[in-house]
Scaffold this active site. Structure first.
Site, mmCIF file in Angstrom:
data_model
loop_
_atom_site.group_PDB
_atom_site.id
_atom_site.type_symbol
_atom_site.label_atom_id
_atom_site.label_comp_id
_atom_site.label_asym_id
_atom_site.label_seq_id
_atom_site.Cartn_x
_atom_site.Cartn_y
_atom_site.Cartn_z
ATOM 1 N N PRO A 156 63.174 -98.392 -101.606
ATOM 2 C CA PRO A 156 63.133 -97.669 -100.327
ATOM 3 C C PRO A 156 61.881 -96.793 -100.190
ATOM 4 O O PRO A 156 61.299 -96.703 -99.111
ATOM 5 C CB PRO A 156 64.410 -96.816 -100.365
ATOM 6 C CG PRO A 156 65.339 -97.571 -101.266
ATOM 7 C CD PRO A 156 64.470 -98.260 -102.283
ATOM 8 N N GLU A 175 55.106 -109.626 -99.269
ATOM 9 C CA GLU A 175 54.172 -110.135 -100.294
ATOM 10 C C GLU A 175 52.837 -109.404 -100.229
ATOM 11 O O GLU A 175 51.795 -109.959 -100.560
ATOM 12 C CB GLU A 175 53.921 -111.638 -100.113
ATOM 13 C CG GLU A 175 55.190 -112.456 -100.072
ATOM 14 C CD GLU A 175 55.512 -113.113 -101.384
ATOM 15 O OE1 GLU A 175 54.818 -112.819 -102.366
ATOM 16 O OE2 GLU A 175 56.465 -113.882 -101.419
HETATM 17 P P1 TGC Z 1 46.599 -102.351 -110.603
HETATM 18 O O1 TGC Z 1 46.241 -101.261 -111.537
HETATM 19 O O2 TGC Z 1 45.560 -102.901 -109.695
HETATM 20 O O3 TGC Z 1 47.203 -103.582 -111.433
HETATM 21 C C1 TGC Z 1 48.205 -103.400 -112.413
HETATM 22 C C2 TGC Z 1 48.090 -104.527 -113.423
HETATM 23 O O4 TGC Z 1 48.357 -105.772 -112.778
HETATM 24 C C3 TGC Z 1 47.206 -106.656 -112.895
HETATM 25 N N1 TGC Z 1 47.122 -107.408 -111.646
HETATM 26 C C4 TGC Z 1 47.560 -108.655 -111.534
HETATM 27 N N2 TGC Z 1 48.072 -109.502 -112.431
HETATM 28 C C5 TGC Z 1 48.437 -110.722 -112.003
HETATM 29 N N3 TGC Z 1 48.300 -111.103 -110.732
HETATM 30 C C6 TGC Z 1 47.813 -110.287 -109.787
HETATM 31 N N4 TGC Z 1 47.722 -110.668 -108.520
HETATM 32 C C7 TGC Z 1 47.413 -108.993 -110.173
HETATM 33 N N5 TGC Z 1 46.886 -107.924 -109.523
HETATM 34 C C8 TGC Z 1 46.717 -106.963 -110.439
HETATM 35 C C9 TGC Z 1 46.050 -105.741 -113.144
HETATM 36 O O5 TGC Z 1 44.997 -106.416 -113.785
HETATM 37 C C10 TGC Z 1 46.676 -104.680 -114.028
HETATM 38 O O6 TGC Z 1 46.827 -105.236 -115.316
HETATM 39 P P2 TGC Z 1 46.782 -104.313 -116.637
HETATM 40 O O7 TGC Z 1 46.827 -105.286 -117.765
HETATM 41 O O8 TGC Z 1 45.478 -103.546 -116.538
HETATM 42 O O9 TGC Z 1 47.980 -103.422 -116.580
HETATM 43 O O10 TGC Z 1 47.908 -101.871 -109.807
HETATM 44 P P3 TGC Z 1 48.073 -100.772 -108.659
HETATM 45 O O11 TGC Z 1 49.277 -99.949 -109.009
HETATM 46 O O12 TGC Z 1 46.775 -100.072 -108.383
HETATM 47 O O13 TGC Z 1 48.517 -101.651 -107.389
HETATM 48 C C11 TGC Z 1 47.710 -102.619 -106.900
HETATM 49 C C12 TGC Z 1 48.268 -103.227 -105.590
HETATM 50 C C13 TGC Z 1 48.329 -102.215 -104.477
HETATM 51 C C14 TGC Z 1 47.286 -104.291 -105.212
HETATM 52 C C15 TGC Z 1 49.635 -103.857 -105.813
HETATM 53 O O14 TGC Z 1 50.549 -102.978 -106.268
HETATM 54 C C16 TGC Z 1 50.146 -104.634 -104.628
HETATM 55 O O15 TGC Z 1 49.855 -105.810 -104.533
HETATM 56 N N6 TGC Z 1 50.948 -104.032 -103.675
HETATM 57 C C17 TGC Z 1 51.640 -104.782 -102.647
HETATM 58 C C18 TGC Z 1 53.093 -104.888 -103.034
HETATM 59 C C19 TGC Z 1 53.657 -106.236 -102.765
HETATM 60 O O16 TGC Z 1 52.988 -107.210 -102.533
HETATM 61 N N7 TGC Z 1 54.983 -106.330 -102.777
HETATM 62 C C20 TGC Z 1 55.634 -107.564 -102.585
HETATM 63 C C21 TGC Z 1 57.117 -107.469 -102.903
HETATM 64 S S1 TGC Z 1 57.915 -109.029 -103.076
HETATM 65 C C22 TGC Z 1 57.981 -109.660 -101.535
HETATM 66 O O17 TGC Z 1 57.512 -109.156 -100.587
HETATM 67 C C23 TGC Z 1 58.687 -110.933 -101.434
HETATM 68 S S2 TGC Z 1 58.854 -111.560 -99.838
HETATM 69 C C24 TGC Z 1 59.542 -113.001 -100.274
HETATM 70 C C25 TGC Z 1 59.738 -113.991 -99.188
HETATM 71 O O18 TGC Z 1 60.764 -113.892 -98.493
HETATM 72 O O19 TGC Z 1 58.926 -114.938 -99.083
HETATM 73 P P1 FAD Z 2 54.624 -99.329 -96.704
HETATM 74 O O1 FAD Z 2 54.145 -99.538 -98.093
HETATM 75 O O2 FAD Z 2 55.360 -98.067 -96.415
HETATM 76 O O3 FAD Z 2 53.392 -99.489 -95.721
HETATM 77 C C1 FAD Z 2 53.430 -99.030 -94.361
HETATM 78 C C2 FAD Z 2 52.024 -99.195 -93.782
HETATM 79 O O4 FAD Z 2 51.109 -98.387 -94.509
HETATM 80 C C3 FAD Z 2 51.497 -100.636 -93.877
HETATM 81 O O5 FAD Z 2 50.773 -100.940 -92.720
HETATM 82 C C4 FAD Z 2 50.563 -100.576 -95.065
HETATM 83 O O6 FAD Z 2 49.532 -101.553 -94.999
HETATM 84 C C5 FAD Z 2 50.009 -99.167 -94.958
HETATM 85 N N1 FAD Z 2 49.519 -98.660 -96.241
HETATM 86 C C6 FAD Z 2 50.242 -98.414 -97.372
HETATM 87 N N2 FAD Z 2 49.430 -98.017 -98.358
HETATM 88 C C7 FAD Z 2 48.158 -98.019 -97.866
HETATM 89 C C8 FAD Z 2 46.882 -97.744 -98.387
HETATM 90 N N3 FAD Z 2 46.708 -97.360 -99.676
HETATM 91 N N4 FAD Z 2 45.802 -97.822 -97.582
HETATM 92 C C9 FAD Z 2 45.949 -98.261 -96.303
HETATM 93 N N5 FAD Z 2 47.141 -98.542 -95.725
HETATM 94 C C10 FAD Z 2 48.233 -98.446 -96.521
HETATM 95 N N6 FAD Z 2 60.264 -107.122 -101.400
HETATM 96 C C11 FAD Z 2 60.758 -107.588 -102.580
HETATM 97 O O7 FAD Z 2 60.580 -106.987 -103.622
HETATM 98 N N7 FAD Z 2 61.470 -108.760 -102.624
HETATM 99 C C12 FAD Z 2 61.721 -109.500 -101.522
HETATM 100 O O8 FAD Z 2 62.359 -110.555 -101.598
HETATM 101 C C13 FAD Z 2 61.241 -109.015 -100.258
HETATM 102 N N8 FAD Z 2 61.534 -109.679 -99.107
HETATM 103 C C14 FAD Z 2 61.199 -109.117 -97.898
HETATM 104 C C15 FAD Z 2 61.658 -109.698 -96.720
HETATM 105 C C16 FAD Z 2 61.362 -109.109 -95.495
HETATM 106 C C17 FAD Z 2 61.896 -109.716 -94.245
HETATM 107 C C18 FAD Z 2 60.543 -107.954 -95.439
HETATM 108 C C19 FAD Z 2 60.192 -107.331 -94.118
HETATM 109 C C20 FAD Z 2 60.083 -107.377 -96.595
HETATM 110 C C21 FAD Z 2 60.420 -107.934 -97.844
HETATM 111 N N9 FAD Z 2 60.026 -107.324 -99.042
HETATM 112 C C22 FAD Z 2 60.494 -107.793 -100.247
HETATM 113 C C23 FAD Z 2 59.312 -106.056 -99.003
HETATM 114 C C24 FAD Z 2 57.848 -106.166 -98.666
HETATM 115 O O9 FAD Z 2 57.108 -106.679 -99.729
HETATM 116 C C25 FAD Z 2 57.360 -104.774 -98.236
HETATM 117 O O10 FAD Z 2 57.917 -104.521 -96.960
HETATM 118 C C26 FAD Z 2 55.843 -104.661 -98.214
HETATM 119 O O11 FAD Z 2 55.307 -104.781 -99.509
HETATM 120 C C27 FAD Z 2 55.376 -103.342 -97.575
HETATM 121 O O12 FAD Z 2 56.083 -102.260 -98.071
HETATM 122 P P2 FAD Z 2 56.752 -101.206 -97.044
HETATM 123 O O13 FAD Z 2 57.557 -101.967 -96.065
HETATM 124 O O14 FAD Z 2 57.439 -100.163 -97.856
HETATM 125 O O15 FAD Z 2 55.544 -100.574 -96.259
#
Ligand code: TGC
Ligand code: FAD
Length: 401
Positions: free
Chosen positions: A150, A380
């Site tokens: 959350p 993602e």
């Molecule tokens: P940072 O310090 O940059 O990285 C931590 C460690 O991770 C390594 N790393 C990776 N390794 C593998 N693949 C990648 N793409 C990697 N990117 C980074 C990195 O080298 C480091 O390794 P180590 O050995 O030094 O520890 O981490 P940070 O805390 O500064 O965060 C970086 C950031 C903002 C890019 C990352 O946290 C991020 O990508 N945030 C977005 C969160 C996100 O994508 N959430 C997705 C949740 S799941 C989801 O949405 C499923 S939807 C499913 C569906 O319905 O299709």
């Molecule tokens: P926030 O992180 O609160 O971001 C809000 C806004 O602030 C965004 O525009 C963002 O770009 C901006 N922002 C945040 N940080 C910065 C920065 N440093 N600089 C500039 N702008 C910034 N997650 C899972 O783990 N598993 C799942 O299966 C999964 N499925 C999902 C399915 C759906 C339908 C949705 C909507 C989401 C799902 N997610 C899942 C979560 C999803 O990955 C998150 O919603 C996403 O990563 C963004 O997080 P947040 O919603 O908390 O937004």
């Protein structure tokens, strides 16, 4: 326009193949066969029902078995572990065909294959692989992936979900938010911090005491996909369920690289469907005594759509060839996910315009794609987070904090 025409548009999948630059020549026989198999299954089993499920905001969970049969779960994972044994381009093409129908259907496959099977395969031990992967690959088990919380979305390293050592088990506490498939999942791959603040992966099973997965209601997007929470109140998880071969944020980020890659391909499918529908509509619909397609402004929209689709296809194909060699970097994957989803969303908006008032109805898939893509551009990793990942890659400066 007759009501017969409207009905035909809604129930029959009229999609025709579009390949303006002959990109199919870059694909192998196996890729084309995989695409054909998925396309036929979608046309027969999913296109006729998807709109009704989306309107009812219901996930067609009966499709999990069919998705397994067409090889949509882990297409590039080894067959002995329930995957498809194909390459990364085949995986991308399958995601594209699924998302051509609906992003929620592609989500079902992305989560199961890339976010549940992949971490168990990559970070699990042999016992865990044998126990879970065949059942996940066959659709007997449904999986979900719990990273987002959350209060920690874009910044998952701030997570507060935690485990404490208690003999043969860990005691898991915390909550995950926005989890695709959680209310219907048999297993959840959950990321939590241990007592030293290290991020670990655990396989949490439905029915474990203290574990609930309530559904999130009221979504205007991905209505045919089920989304929920994961709530852990002193859940006792056997130590045998810890993924032993990874520690730290690179664990979940490694899975996300796989899934984001799939979305980079998948989003092109949604764009193609919007383009296909717009092209057909522009020939069928007449105003001022002419087909819409005879107006220059409509031609501009259609020409720009196919241009952007073609650029996205080339980006995805090149990323696929790099991925096949194990060389696709997180920065490159972020670039493709970001570009291709934005491209698809813009095309959906333009397609909506071409369809006029009809574009807001469920008789056409346009508005459903557009609303779905509003989630795809956020999950993602958001659009801006992917920009910053690429920005960090090219400048060497971290702009996140
Ligand atoms: P940072 O310090 O940059 O990285 C931590 C460690 O991770 C390594 N790393 C990776 N390794 C593998 N693949 C990648 N793409 C990697 N990117 C980074 C990195 O080298 C480091 O390794 P180590 O050995 O030094 O520890 O981490 P940070 O805390 O500064 O965060 C970086 C950031 C903002 C890019 C990352 O946290 C991020 O990508 N945030 C977005 C969160 C996100 O994508 N959430 C997705 C949740 S799941 C989801 O949405 C499923 S939807 C499913 C569906 O319905 O299709
Ligand atoms: P926030 O992180 O609160 O971001 C809000 C806004 O602030 C965004 O525009 C963002 O770009 C901006 N922002 C945040 N940080 C910065 C920065 N440093 N600089 C500039 N702008 C910034 N997650 C899972 O783990 N598993 C799942 O299966 C999964 N499925 C999902 C399915 C759906 C339908 C949705 C909507 C989401 C799902 N997610 C899942 C979560 C999803 O990955 C998150 O919603 C996403 O990563 C963004 O997080 P947040 O919603 O908390 O937004």
């Amino acid at each position: 326009m007759s009501s017969d025409h409207i009905k035909k548009s809604s129930k029959t999948d009229l999609y025709e193949h579009h390949d303006y630059y002959g990109i199919d020549e870059l694909l192998s026989e196996d890729h084309l066969l995989a695409r054909q198999a998925v396309r036929e299954w979608i046309k027969q089993e999913v296109s006729p029902i998807i709109e009704e499920y989306a309107q009812r905001s219901e996930c067609p969970t009966h499709l999990f078995k069919g998705l397994a049969e067409i090889g949509a779960f882990g297409p590039s994972l080894p067959t002995e572990y329930g995957g498809g044994g194909m390459d990364e381009i085949a995986y991308g093409i399958i995601m594209q065909e699924l998302e051509r129908c609906d992003s929620g259907i592609r989500s079902m496959a992305s989560v199961q294959g890339s976010l549940v099977m992949y971490p168990i395969y990559k970070y699990g031990n042999e016992e865990q692989r044998r126990k879970y992967l065949p059942k996940l690959g066959s659709g007997e088990f449904i999986g979900c992936f719990g990273l987002t919380e959350p209060d920690h979305g874009s910044n998952p390293s701030g997570m507060v979900t935690n485990i404490k050592d208690d003999g043969d088990s860990y005691i898991l506490n915390g909550a995950k938010m926005w989890i695709t498939n959680s209310p219907v999942a048999d297993v959840a791959v959950v990321w939590a911090k241990d007592e030293n603040g290290k991020i670990k992966g655990l396989i949490v099973e439905k029915g474990m005491k203290g574990f609930t997965a309530p559904e999130i209601h009221g979504k205007w997007s991905l209505r045919a996909s089920v989304t929920g929470e994961l709530v852990f109140e002193d859940v006792r998880v056997p130590k045998a369920n810890l993924l032993p071969n990874v520690e730290g944020l690179k664990g979940p980020l490694g899975c996300l690289s796989k899934a984001r890659y799939g979305i980079a391909w998948g989003a092109i499918g949604a764009a193609l469907d919007c383009y296909d529908s717009s092209l057909r509509y522009s020939k069928e619909r007449h105003q001022f005594g002419k087909a819409l397609g005879q107006f220059q402004l409509t031609q501009k929209k259609l020409a720009e759509m196919i241009t952007e689709i073609t650029k996205a296809q080339l980006l995805a194909w090149r990323l696929g060839t790099l991925a096949n060699k194990g060389q696709a970097t997180p920065g490159q994957i972020s670039m493709a996910k970001r570009n291709n989803v934005q491209m698809a969303l813009e095309i959906a908006r333009e397609a909506r315009q071409i369809h006029g008032g009809m574009g807001i109805t469920g008789e056409y898939s346009i508005m459903r794609h557009m609303m779905n893509l509003e989630s795809v551009i956020t999950y993602e990793g958001t659009h801006d987070i992917h920009l910053l990942i690429t920005g960090m890659d090219v400048t060497g400066y971290n702009a996140f904090s």
